[in-house]
Write a protein that holds these residues in place. Sequence first.
Motif, PDB file in Angstrom:
ATOM      1  N   SER A 194       0.142   5.841   3.950  1.00 39.91           N
ATOM      2  CA  SER A 194       0.161   5.800   2.485  1.00 39.91           C
ATOM      3  C   SER A 194      -0.581   7.020   1.942  1.00 39.91           C
ATOM      4  O   SER A 194      -1.482   7.558   2.593  1.00 39.91           O
ATOM      5  N   ASN A 195      -0.205   7.438   0.744  1.00 35.72           N
ATOM      6  CA  ASN A 195      -0.915   8.547   0.082  1.00 35.72           C
ATOM      7  C   ASN A 195      -1.949   8.054  -0.917  1.00 35.72           C
ATOM      8  O   ASN A 195      -2.471   8.843  -1.702  1.00 35.72           O
ATOM      9  N   ALA A 196      -2.212   6.757  -0.924  1.00 37.75           N
ATOM     10  CA  ALA A 196      -3.094   6.198  -1.956  1.00 37.75           C
ATOM     11  C   ALA A 196      -4.505   6.774  -1.880  1.00 37.75           C
ATOM     12  O   ALA A 196      -5.078   6.925  -0.792  1.00 37.75           O
TER      13      ALA A 196
ATOM     14  N   ILE B 148       0.811  -1.214   0.000  1.00 35.94           N
ATOM     15  CA  ILE B 148       0.000   0.000   0.000  1.00 35.94           C
ATOM     16  C   ILE B 148       0.853   1.277   0.000  1.00 35.94           C
ATOM     17  O   ILE B 148       0.491   2.279  -0.623  1.00 35.94           O
ATOM     18  N   GLU B 149       2.003   1.227   0.674  1.00 34.86           N
ATOM     19  CA  GLU B 149       2.848   2.436   0.734  1.00 34.86           C
ATOM     20  C   GLU B 149       3.407   2.833  -0.623  1.00 34.86           C
ATOM     21  O   GLU B 149       3.790   3.979  -0.834  1.00 34.86           O
TER      22      GLU B 149
ATOM     23  N   ILE C 125      -4.676   2.529   4.943  1.00 38.35           N
ATOM     24  CA  ILE C 125      -3.968   3.687   4.375  1.00 38.35           C
ATOM     25  C   ILE C 125      -3.477   4.613   5.489  1.00 38.35           C
ATOM     26  O   ILE C 125      -2.334   5.068   5.492  1.00 38.35           O
ATOM     27  N   ARG C 126      -4.353   4.859   6.469  1.00 37.14           N
ATOM     28  CA  ARG C 126      -3.973   5.724   7.603  1.00 37.14           C
ATOM     29  C   ARG C 126      -2.840   5.116   8.401  1.00 37.14           C
ATOM     30  O   ARG C 126      -1.853   5.776   8.712  1.00 37.14           O
TER      31      ARG C 126
ATOM     32  N   LYS D  12      -9.379   2.369   4.132  1.00 36.47           N
ATOM     33  CA  LYS D  12      -9.025   3.683   4.706  1.00 36.47           C
ATOM     34  C   LYS D  12      -8.146   3.487   5.940  1.00 36.47           C
ATOM     35  O   LYS D  12      -7.152   4.197   6.116  1.00 36.47           O
TER      36      LYS D  12
END
Length: 217
Positions: A168-170, A128-129, A163-164, A160
């Motif tokens: 990650s900036n995805a 994800i990163e 990602i948090r 979500k």
Amino acid sequence: MKHLIAPSLLSADFANLQRDIEMINGSEADWFHVDVMDGMFVPNISFGFPVIKAIKKHATKPLDVHIMVENPDRYLQQFKEAGADILTVHYEACTHLHRTVQAIKALGMKAGVALNPHTPVNSLIDIIEDLDLVLIMSVNPGFGGQKFIENTYHKIPVLKDIIRATKSNALIEVDGGVDLNNYKKLIESGANVLVAGNTVFSSSNPVQTIATLKKQE
Ligand code: DX5
Ligand code: ZN
């Protein structure tokens, strides 16, 4: 951030593609969503490089290219040359996903990964990163105008959280069956980008429909 709208050209009038592209240029849409299907990964064939190049010639917004293609490594360079700004491959189509993602980025494109409805979002935890975008399929890929799969609402918050947690900036993109009844709930659930094909192109006023999809409340 305010959510983005990416109309899918799969539902455009291919005999009047320039007209439909200019409609999107002049609308509040953010990206062009470009669906490429190979007749192998999905049971349908859409279009290839010459058409993407023709789209690029007229589009004034980024091309968000979603490739439903087996073994996409064969074509990454050609998608770059055709004009892709964001290139999204399918998790299910990539044996060496990490290598594919790095290759997309090395070519100067943003890298996305798409998940079929049955693929859990936590399959992406170890990559994800590296991603700029995750595309959650909310229909089985292959055709426009299908019915939205409700389980999508459960997948978005789980993604979500991942990602948090990983910083990650995805962006989270939702693709398939997005309409005027479900778009608000999708934004509330955490979607950053909504793809809409049939909803935009079958409406009597596509520019107005795009403006409605851009409204937050
Ligand atoms: C489906 C494609 C979608 C499709 C969405 O395989 O990935 O982008 O065009 O179309 P609608 O919005 O009509 O479901
Ligand atoms: Zn798509």
